[in-house]
Design an enzyme around this catalytic site. Structure first.
Site, PDB file in Angstrom:
ATOM      1  N   HIS A  51       0.849  -1.203   0.000  1.00 20.84           N
ATOM      2  CA  HIS A  51       0.000   0.000   0.000  1.00 20.84           C
ATOM      3  C   HIS A  51       0.876   1.242   0.000  1.00 20.84           C
ATOM      4  CE1 HIS A  51       0.829  -0.486   4.270  1.00 20.84           C
ATOM      5  NE2 HIS A  51       0.302   0.688   4.545  1.00 20.84           N
ATOM      6  N   HIS A  53       1.413   3.989   1.898  1.00 19.91           N
ATOM      7  CA  HIS A  53       1.957   4.778   3.011  1.00 19.91           C
ATOM      8  C   HIS A  53       3.479   4.915   2.933  1.00 19.91           C
ATOM      9  CE1 HIS A  53      -1.845   4.066   5.669  1.00 19.91           C
ATOM     10  NE2 HIS A  53      -1.973   5.101   4.856  1.00 19.91           N
ATOM     11  N   ASP A  55       5.940   4.918   4.988  1.00 17.54           N
ATOM     12  CA  ASP A  55       6.864   4.002   5.681  1.00 17.54           C
ATOM     13  C   ASP A  55       6.973   2.659   4.937  1.00 17.54           C
ATOM     14  OD1 ASP A  55       4.174   3.590   6.604  1.00 17.54           O
ATOM     15  OD2 ASP A  55       4.937   2.358   8.253  1.00 17.54           O
ATOM     16  N   HIS A  56       6.241   2.516   3.836  1.00 20.51           N
ATOM     17  CA  HIS A  56       6.342   1.316   2.989  1.00 20.51           C
ATOM     18  C   HIS A  56       6.896   1.635   1.595  1.00 20.51           C
ATOM     19  CE1 HIS A  56       3.689  -1.152   5.710  1.00 20.51           C
ATOM     20  NE2 HIS A  56       3.500   0.068   6.152  1.00 20.51           N
ATOM     21  N   HIS A 107      -7.371  -0.916   5.581  1.00 20.22           N
ATOM     22  CA  HIS A 107      -6.343   0.015   6.094  1.00 20.22           C
ATOM     23  C   HIS A 107      -6.180   1.162   5.108  1.00 20.22           C
ATOM     24  CE1 HIS A 107      -2.686   1.335   8.107  1.00 20.22           C
ATOM     25  NE2 HIS A 107      -2.003   1.205   6.985  1.00 20.22           N
ATOM     26  N   ASP A 129       0.022  -3.912   6.173  1.00 20.82           N
ATOM     27  CA  ASP A 129      -0.621  -3.368   7.379  1.00 20.82           C
ATOM     28  C   ASP A 129      -2.068  -3.832   7.490  1.00 20.82           C
ATOM     29  OD1 ASP A 129       1.730  -2.080   7.908  1.00 20.82           O
ATOM     30  OD2 ASP A 129       0.951  -0.045   7.678  1.00 20.82           O
ATOM     31  N   HIS A 167       4.956  -4.706  10.507  1.00 13.42           N
ATOM     32  CA  HIS A 167       5.334  -4.024  11.754  1.00 13.42           C
ATOM     33  C   HIS A 167       5.479  -5.023  12.903  1.00 13.42           C
ATOM     34  CE1 HIS A 167       4.759   0.242  10.598  1.00 13.42           C
ATOM     35  NE2 HIS A 167       3.802  -0.219   9.806  1.00 13.42           N
TER      36      HIS A 167
HETATM   37 ZN   LIG Z   1       0.041   1.704   6.482  1.00  7.43          ZN
END
Ligand SMILES: [Zn+2]
Length: 256
Positions: A51, A53, A55-56, A107, A129, A167
């Protein structure tokens, strides 16, 4: 399979097939490049993104520039680099594996997961996530109905699937899970086991899908024990699957 730690609690999963490396959700390009520099015989050939975001995805540009790796990502989401769009039912051949794409919105609106069955080994799921050990992702763009449906899809995969989450949230998730199901002995044992791992700095992941079905309250929201706890907490009388799931998610959001 290597969970490369990034930021405070992300894992960038790296998988090797002969000289080829596959990276999943590289939020930190430098961390991956450093790992590759230590193994100059290996080549990053492909990147799977679950996805959008940051941090990915924040390492994508850097890694594509440095390695020319091909990026696969959700058809419904924008990524910082051009990518091959994938959606439910697609298959991505990589080395001896075929990654099956599963749409798992909730998410984010276009979140996908990747599942493959290596010959002679347990299957692998990159759940991003959507599914965590003992928990699930927050509902930022999707609805509770979508997330419940997404988790139902993942629950139908083979029980011996190794669950590679993005995570290390396991201990916090299990603290909540134990508040929901204080009498679940499997959960108590798994919590003890994970606490021992974390005390030694070892990742709790990958988890196993059949274990998650036994301990993860978000897979268990149809069980009467979980439903009674949700009703007690929310002080509501609920009737349908989605309402129970939504209240459970809300309880976790507020849980301290
Ligand atoms: Zn995420």
């Amino acid at each position: 399979m290597t969970p490369l730690p990034a930021f405070t609690d992300n894992y960038i999963w790296l998988l090797q097939d002969q000289q080829q490396v596959l990276a999943v959700d590289p939020g930190d390009g430098q961390a991956v490049r450093q790992w590759l520099e230590n193994q100059p015989q290996l080549q990053l050939g492909a990147i799977l993104v679950t996805h959008h975001h940051a941090d990915h995805t924040a390492g994508l540009q850097d890694l594509v520039q440095a390695t020319g790796a091909q990026v696969f990502g959700p058809a419904l989401e924008k990524l910082p680099v051009p990518h091959t769009p994938v959606a439910d039912g697609d298959a991505i051949p990589w080395g001896s594996l075929r990654w099956q794409v599963i749409d798992v919105p909730g998410h984010t609106a276009g979140h996908v997961a990747y599942w493959a069955q290596p010959e002679g080994e347990d299957p692998i799921l990159f759940s991003g996530d959507t599914l965590f050990s003992g928990g699930c992702g927050r509902l930022f763009e999707g609805t509770a109905a979508q997330m419940l449906d997404s988790l139902d899809k993942l629950a139908s995969l083979p029980g011996h699937t190794r669950v590679c989450c993005a995570h290390e949230y396991t201990l916090a998730n299990l603290r909540f899970a134990r508040a929901v199901e204080p009498d679940n002995t499997q959960l108590a044992l798994y919590d003890q086991h994970c606490q021992q791992l974390r005390a030694q700095g070892i990742p709790t992941l990958p988890s196993r899908l059949d274990k998650e079905l036994d301990i993860n309250p978000f897979f268990r929201s149809r069980l009467s024990s979980v439903r009674e706890a949700v009703c007690r907490h929310a002080q509501l009388s609920l009737t349908d699957d989605v309402q129970f799931f939504a209240q459970l998610r809300e309880w976790k959001n507020q849980f301290k």
